[in-house]
Write an enzyme that holds these catalytic residues in place. Structure first.
Site, short mmCIF file in Angstrom:
data_model
loop_
_atom_site.label_atom_id
_atom_site.label_comp_id
_atom_site.label_asym_id
_atom_site.label_seq_id
_atom_site.Cartn_x
_atom_site.Cartn_y
_atom_site.Cartn_z
N HIS A 43 0.82 -1.21 0.00
CA HIS A 43 0.00 0.00 0.00
C HIS A 43 0.86 1.26 0.00
CE1 HIS A 43 0.88 0.99 4.21
NE2 HIS A 43 0.75 -0.31 4.47
N GLU A 125 -1.67 -6.73 8.05
CA GLU A 125 -0.38 -6.65 8.71
C GLU A 125 -0.47 -7.36 10.07
OE1 GLU A 125 2.77 -6.71 8.85
OE2 GLU A 125 3.08 -4.76 7.87
#
Length: 256
Positions: A43, A125
């Site tokens: 990202h 994550e």
């Protein structure tokens, strides 16, 4: 995930998906047929990335100017066809996907062959728990934090996620890719065809861990994917739930 932690030891992947003990001999052969290409995109930059804060499951968005930062990846993906598209369900990844593959491109059918993008929580994550949003300087005097830096496989952040669980959910994701690709064998690809490509928009720690699990000789710190960078991995299905893999291309300048 915060990078270049001062004073860290480099953790070694324990019980990798393809350990040297249980894996076929690895020989990268240009004439070999690969079953799958995995295109991993990190990202774009968030405020916490810029401030070097731990960023796990906190759901914050990208900084202003993300379109410009992600433009090189967007251009590289133009005209590409993906059999499947997966995206972490956190906002920073969803926003990244919207920039690099706008809804208009998805609806055109050029970048997606069969189904809409899949929002995948297993691609989040690592959850840093109480340390999310903290910096190294805020935590460096905490004994448990210092122990975690040295032995992340053994220590779990308070209220966070164990490394075993992190690995387990990524292994489950890889297994789901195996099951999907195995189901495609009713329509096998020929040697003249390119292997189907799968796009994955996710996080730096996930990309590092997937490479660690798939590529012989890699540990968690072997790669340093910057925000907006891309990594392409070719996979061959050696046997059920086991891959042989090689890095096709990797670039820190967000292109390949």
């Amino acid at each position: 995930m915060k990078q270049d932690i001062e004073g860290k030891r480099e953790p070694v992947c324990e019980q990798s998906l393809n350990s040297q003990q249980d894996m076929e001999p690895y020989h990268a052969n240009e004439d070999s047929q690969w079953d799958l290409e995995l295109v991993l995109v990190r990202h774009g930059t968030t405020l916490w990335n810029r401030e070097r804060r731990y960023l796990g499951h906190s759901d914050i968005g990208l900084l202003a100017g993300a379109e410009q930062e992600l433009e090189p990846v967007r251009k590289r993906l133009q005209g590409r066809s993906f059999a499947r598209i997966y995206c972490s369900d956190l906002r920073r990844c969803r926003q990244t996907l919207q920039i690099i593959l706008p809804e208009s491109a998805l609806k055109s059918g050029r970048a997606l062959s069969a189904m809409p993008p899949i929002m995948e929580p297993r691609l989040r994550e690592l959850d840093f728990g109480e340390w999310d949003g903290k910096t190294y300087d805020m935590l460096k005097s905490v004994a448990l934090y210092r122990a975690w830096i040295d032995e992340p496989h053994r220590i779990t952040p308070p209220g966070g996620e164990s490394w075993v669980h992190f690995e387990h959910r990524l292994r489950e994701f890889l297994d789901s890719l195996y099951e999907w690709r195995f189901a495609m064998e009713a329509q096998p690809i020929s040697l003249a065809d390119a292997p189907p490509s799968v796009l994955v928009v996710t996080h730096g720690g996930v990309i590092r861990q997937l490479a660690c699990m798939l590529i012989p000789g890699h540990d968690f710190w072997s790669l340093n994917p910057e925000p907006g960078a891309a990594l392409s991995i070719q996979l061959r299905l050696a046997e059920p739930h086991k891959f042989i893999a090689k890095i096709l291309s990797y670039s820190l300048d967000k292109g390949w």
